[in-house]
Write a protein that holds these residues in place. Structure first.
Motif, short mmCIF file in Angstrom:
data_model
loop_
_atom_site.label_atom_id
_atom_site.label_comp_id
_atom_site.label_asym_id
_atom_site.label_seq_id
_atom_site.Cartn_x
_atom_site.Cartn_y
_atom_site.Cartn_z
N SER A 124 0.35 -1.12 -0.02
CA SER A 124 -0.26 0.24 0.08
C SER A 124 0.59 0.82 0.34
O SER A 124 1.90 1.22 1.02
CB SER A 124 -1.00 0.11 1.40
N GLY A 125 0.20 2.13 -0.38
CA GLY A 125 1.44 4.09 -1.37
C GLY A 125 0.73 4.69 0.72
O GLY A 125 -0.17 4.10 0.89
N GLU A 126 2.14 5.59 0.62
CA GLU A 126 1.95 6.44 1.71
C GLU A 126 0.68 6.87 1.97
O GLU A 126 -0.41 7.19 2.93
CB GLU A 126 3.20 7.08 1.71
N GLU A 127 -0.02 7.69 0.93
CA GLU A 127 -1.57 8.26 0.61
C GLU A 127 -2.07 7.54 1.37
O GLU A 127 -2.97 7.92 2.13
CB GLU A 127 -1.79 8.86 -0.32
N PHE A 128 -2.13 6.30 0.41
CA PHE A 128 -3.65 5.58 1.36
C PHE A 128 -3.35 5.22 1.87
O PHE A 128 -4.54 4.98 2.94
CB PHE A 128 -3.16 4.10 0.38
N LEU A 129 -1.94 4.71 3.06
CA LEU A 129 -1.60 4.89 4.00
C LEU A 129 -2.47 5.64 5.56
O LEU A 129 -3.07 5.11 6.30
CB LEU A 129 -0.38 3.50 4.37
N LEU A 130 -2.31 6.55 4.91
CA LEU A 130 -2.95 7.81 5.72
C LEU A 130 -4.42 7.92 5.80
O LEU A 130 -4.63 7.71 6.62
CB LEU A 130 -2.26 9.28 4.87
#
Ligand code: NSS
Length: 432
Positions: free
Chosen positions: A114-120
């Motif tokens: 999972s990418g950074e923005e998705f995790l945020l």
């Protein structure tokens, strides 16, 4: 630890039990696989992970089906017998005799890639992953050690309000909120309220959120951060630096002692701080910065890059003192021997981290405070009660503010400040 629900043991307690002991545990499915009709569930609770072996003959057909259907992060209550197994990292596994599904989970969205923005965007779910749990465990130990240092040293905790009427750290970063038919602001610092409280308790502190409408999107700015602040009657600049140094040494020691294994799991090498923190003046720091190629003139505050260059010169946190008056807020006491600089100190953390503490000695005279307020183009009537403190037994005093998340980011070696707080607030993030 308090035990709730039907469980007899936490997962972390299983490794001390003998072969064959019957237990009931509860937790969430961390990993799952199936081999030759046997289902292997790695079950997680807040204390650890254990492999649960679910096989025909040991459990009923319904339980076996439930185990097969359990998705990642489904919550289960499992009964079974402890099996000593030298291949397991904790030396034990559990042979299930019954499986109860408490809360099913389908398609848990967090994946290894999972990418950074998705995790945020999914921080409410990301919190339960190993990486976030470890970062937050370091946060817990930092918070605890800071509070402990103040309590053991006799400081009295006094909280400031969150709604305030005027700026402490300049108008540019004020958050305005409607307050009935008036304007209020979210506090940038509890400093002025702590200054009032020193006349009652001498040494005071608080740990609470501060708010800054920082538009800069950096790795070290939040719009809401936790601020540990202290104020000490009769303390001068050096006394203030002694407090900061003692506090940070204590925090570093306790975090390593209580959560050294967590730092290791985060891949972070961090040793308790030993030796005197260097104390250099702004002028000396400016020379270092210029020598390293920074284009900066005397009088300017240090930006992220300049602080980084200075901090990389030292193995320990370094105090930078005596900044030019124009680079700092109006309340700092000008140096009587050199009135163009103030008796302040920023503490820059090593490894390029930069400022984690800002503080100094305050102006104790009413006349001088009024002069500085006017010089900065501010309105004395906005600071009436603050000025009033100088009229009834004023004393020399000093204090500081330590950014909790910047400190955690440094100690835990986190690439970004947002991972040092459960639900970060930045200019673009108000969700979840
Ligand atoms: O602006 S400071 O340097 N100083 C004060 O607010 C004083 N009034 C504190 C005092 O003397 N009682 O902020 C103090 C620290 C600073 O060194 C940072 O570590 C942290 O607060 N800080 C922040 N952390 C995260 N995000 C933002 N935006 C931020 N601003 C300051």
């Amino acid at each position: 630890m308090w035990k709730f629900g039907e469980r007899t043991h936490f997962i972390g307690e299983l490794q001390d039990l003998p072969e064959g002991e019957r237990v009931r545990i509860a937790g969430w499915v961390y990993r799952k696989s199936e081999l030759g009709g046997v289902v292997f569930i790695r079950l997680r609770d807040s204390t650890g992970v254990v492999q649960v072996v679910v096989k025909e003959g040991e459990v009923g057909q319904d339980d076996l089906e439930r185990a097969r259907d359990a998705g990642i992060e489904a919550s289960l209550v499992v009964e079974g017998r402890v099996r000593r197994d030298p291949r397991s990292p904790t030396g034990v596994e559990l042979l299930a005799s019954s499986i109860k599904m408490v809360g099913p989970s389908h398609d848990f969205p967090i994946k290894p890639d999972s990418g950074e923005e998705f995790l945020l965007d999914n921080r409410h779910l990301h919190l339960r992953t190993t990486k976030m749990r470890n970062a937050l465990l370091i946060r817990r130990e930092v918070m605890r050690a800071v509070e402990e240092w103040f309590i053991t040293n006799g400081f009295v905790r006094v909280e400031g309000p969150t709604f305030v009427g005027a700026a402490v750290e300049g108008g540019a970063t004020l958050f305005e909120v409607p307050y009935f038919n008036r304007k209020a602001y979210l506090t940038q610092s509890s400093q002025f309220y702590l200054e009032a409280a020193i006349f009652a308790f001498e040494n005071v502190y608080t740990i609470q959120p501060s708010f800054r409408a920082e538009k800069s999107r950096t790795r070290r700015h939040l719009t809401e951060f936790w601020h540990a602040e202290a104020e000490m009657a009769w303390a001068d600049l050096n006394g203030m630096m002694d407090v900061v140094e003692s506090l940070l040494k204590y925090v570093s020691q306790k975090v390593v002692e209580r959560a050294g294994h967590v730092l290791e799991a985060l891949g972070r090498r961090f040793e308790p701080l030993e030796g005197d923190f260097p104390r250099i003046t702004y002028d000396e720091a400016l020379d270092i910065a210029k020598r390293k190629g920074a284009s900066i003139e005397w009088g300017e505050d240090f930006g992220t890059e300049v602080e980084r260059a200075i901090s990389l010169e030292f193995d320990l946190p370094v105090f930078v003192t005596h900044y030019p008056k124009q680079a700092k807020a109006f309340y700092h006491k000008p140096d009587p021997e050199r009135p163009e600089v103030v008796l302040c100190a920023d503490l820059l953390a090593p490894e390029g981290i930069g400022e984690i503490v800002g503080g100094g000695q305050r102006i104790e005279s009413e006349e001088e405070l009024l002069r500085r307020i006017r010089e900065e183009g501010l309105n004395p009537s906005d600071y009436k009660w603050y000025i009033d403190l100088r009229r009834y037994g004023s004393v020399p005093h000093s204090g500081f503010g330590l950014g909790i998340e910047r400190t955690i980011r440094w100690i835990a070696g986190l690439p970004h400040i947002r991972d040092a707080i459960p639900f970060p607030r930045t200019p673009t993030r108000l969700y979840p």
